[in-house]
Design an enzyme around this catalytic site. Structure first.
Site, PDB file in Angstrom:
ATOM      1  N   GLY A  25       0.754  -1.223   0.130  1.00  0.00           N
ATOM      2  CA  GLY A  25       0.019   0.091   0.051  1.00  0.00           C
ATOM      3  C   GLY A  25       0.760   1.320   0.029  1.00  0.00           C
ATOM      4  N   GLN A  26       0.069   2.411   0.035  1.00  0.00           N
ATOM      5  CA  GLN A  26       1.092   3.594  -0.118  1.00  0.00           C
ATOM      6  C   GLN A  26       1.856   3.798   1.170  1.00  0.00           C
ATOM      7  OE1 GLN A  26      -1.522   7.092  -2.141  1.00  0.00           O
ATOM      8  NE2 GLN A  26      -2.991   5.561  -0.996  1.00  0.00           N
ATOM      9  N   ASP A  42     -10.031   9.203   9.082  1.00  0.00           N
ATOM     10  CA  ASP A  42     -10.874  10.320   9.501  1.00  0.00           C
ATOM     11  C   ASP A  42     -12.480   9.782   9.230  1.00  0.00           C
ATOM     12  OD1 ASP A  42     -10.240  10.170   6.569  1.00  0.00           O
ATOM     13  OD2 ASP A  42     -11.302  12.146   6.407  1.00  0.00           O
ATOM     14  N   TYR A 100     -16.949   1.248   5.508  1.00  0.00           N
ATOM     15  CA  TYR A 100     -15.580   1.553   5.708  1.00  0.00           C
ATOM     16  C   TYR A 100     -15.101   2.112   7.165  1.00  0.00           C
ATOM     17  CZ  TYR A 100     -10.824   3.465   5.508  1.00  0.00           C
ATOM     18  OH  TYR A 100      -9.350   3.854   5.476  1.00  0.00           O
ATOM     19  N   LYS A 116     -13.583   0.301  10.330  1.00  0.00           N
ATOM     20  CA  LYS A 116     -12.436   0.910  10.979  1.00  0.00           C
ATOM     21  C   LYS A 116     -12.504   1.268  12.486  1.00  0.00           C
ATOM     22  CE  LYS A 116      -8.725   1.784   9.120  1.00  0.00           C
ATOM     23  NZ  LYS A 116      -7.638   1.013   9.011  1.00  0.00           N
TER      24      LYS A 116
END
Length: 284
Positions: free
Chosen positions: A11-12, A104, A127, A131
Site C-alpha cells: 500500500g501507499q 478520518d 469502511y 475501521k
C-alpha cells in the site's frame, strides 16, 4: 536488534515505510503483504506472529476501497476489525508495541472545527464502521497501542487522487471535482516519517493521535493545486457532492486537529502544498 513488522507493505504507507527503512538500520525490518502474512486467515495469523516474534507491529493493512466496502462488509470487517483484534491480542500477550493506522472516516462529517481525538465517532459508511470497530478492538485488547487517524492519503506509490487527477488533466479538456467536502491531504511519506518519529521517541505514549498535512481545503481546491503544480491545461470546475453520487457517503468535514501528536512526540507536520510539490516531482 529490535524487529519491526510492517503489514500492508504494498500500500501507499507501507511502500513509503520501505523507502524510509533504509535510514533506520538500527531495526530489523520485516515487510509483509497478503502473500507473506494473510490477515484474512485469522487462525494462522497468531501462529505466524509467534513465528516472526516482532517487537513492533505497524499495521498499514486495510480494506480501503470505500465504495466497494458497502457491498463487501464481511471482507472489510475481517481486515479492518477482526484481524486488528488478533494483532492487538498477540501484541498485549507478547510485549509487542502495536501502531495501528485508522481514518478520518470514523467521523460523520458534521463538525465545523478541526476534530480532536476525543471528538464523537459516528461513521456514516461501512469502511468507517469497520475501521472504528478495529480501533475499539485495538484499544480493548492492547491498551498500550497507538492509533493514528489520517485522511486523504496519497503517494508516488499506488492509486490515489493525485495520480488520477494528474492523468485525467492530461487526457481531458475539463473535469468536475467535489467542492463541499473539507479536510486536508496526507502525503504518505510524511505519515511514514511521523510513524518513525514515534517509534524512536524515548517514551511510548499509548492512545489515539491525528495526522494529516497542514491546510484546510476541499477536493476541488486540492485538484486546483495539482493542476497548478503540474502545469496542466484543463478546465477544473467545482460541483456539490449531490451531483456526484457514490455508493458510500463521505464526511462533509473531516479536518483533523494535529496538536496532540505535535506536543507528545514533536512530530513535524508539513504544509500540504509543500508535500504535494515533493510528490509530484517524483511523478514527473
Amino acid at each position: 536488534m529490535k524487529k519491526i513488522l510492517v503489514t500492508g507493505t504494498n500500500g501507499q504507507l507501507g511502500s513509503e515505510l520501505r523507502v524510509l527503512s533504509k535510514r533506520y538500520t538500527q531495526f530489523e525490518w520485516v515487510f509483509t503483504d497478503r502473500g507473506e502474512l494473510d490477515l484474512c486467515d485469522l487462525v494462522h495469523l497468531t501462529m505466524e506472529l509467534s513465528r516472526m516474534q516482532p517487537n513492533y507491529i505497524i499495521n498499514c493493512a486495510a480494506h480501503t476501497a470505500v465504495d466497494r466496502a458497502e457491498s463487501e462488509f464481511e471482507l472489510a470487517d475481517v481486515l479492518n476489525h477482526q484481524a486488528v483484534a488478533v494483532l492487538a491480542k498477540w501484541s498485549a500477550k507478547n510485549d509487542c508495541k502495536l501502531l495501528h493506522i485508522s481514518t478520518d472516516y470514523v467521523f460523520d462529517g458534521t463538525a465545523a472545527t478541526p476534530l480532536a481525538e476525543s471528538a464523537p465517532t459516528t461513521p456514516i459508511n461501512v469502511y468507517g464502521q469497520t475501521k472504528l470497530a478495529g480501533e475499539l478492538a485495538c484499544a480493548q485488547e492492547c491498551p498500550s497501542s497507538i492509533i493514528i487517524r489520517t485522511s486523504w492519503v496519497y503517494s508516488s506509490f499506488g492509486a490515489n487522487f493525485v495520480k488520477t487527477m494528474s492523468r485525467l488533466m492530461q487526457e481531458r479538456d475539463s473535469l468536475n471535482v467535489v467542492n463541499d467536502q473539507i479536510g486536508s491531504p496526507t502525503y504518505a511519506a510524511d505519515l511514514a516519517q511521523a510513524v518513525l518519529t514515534i517509534i524512536i521517541h524515548p517514551t511510548w505514549q499509548a492512545g489515539i493521535y491525528h495526522f494529516s498535512n497542514e491546510g484546510e481545503i476541499s477536493w476541488y481546491e486540492f485538484a486546483l493545486a495539482i493542476q497548478e503544480i503540474g502545469g496542466f491545461d484543463c478546465k477544473v470546475s467545482g460541483i456539490p457532492t449531490s451531483a456526484y453520487p457514490t455508493p458510500a457517503k463521505r464526511p462533509q468535514y473531516s479536518l483533523l486537529d494535529k496538536s496532540k501528536i505535535k506536543a507528545t512526540f514533536g512530530v513535524m507536520v508539513p504544509d500540504y502544498k509543500e508535500s504535494l510539490e515533493l510528490c509530484m516531482r517524483l511523478l514527473q
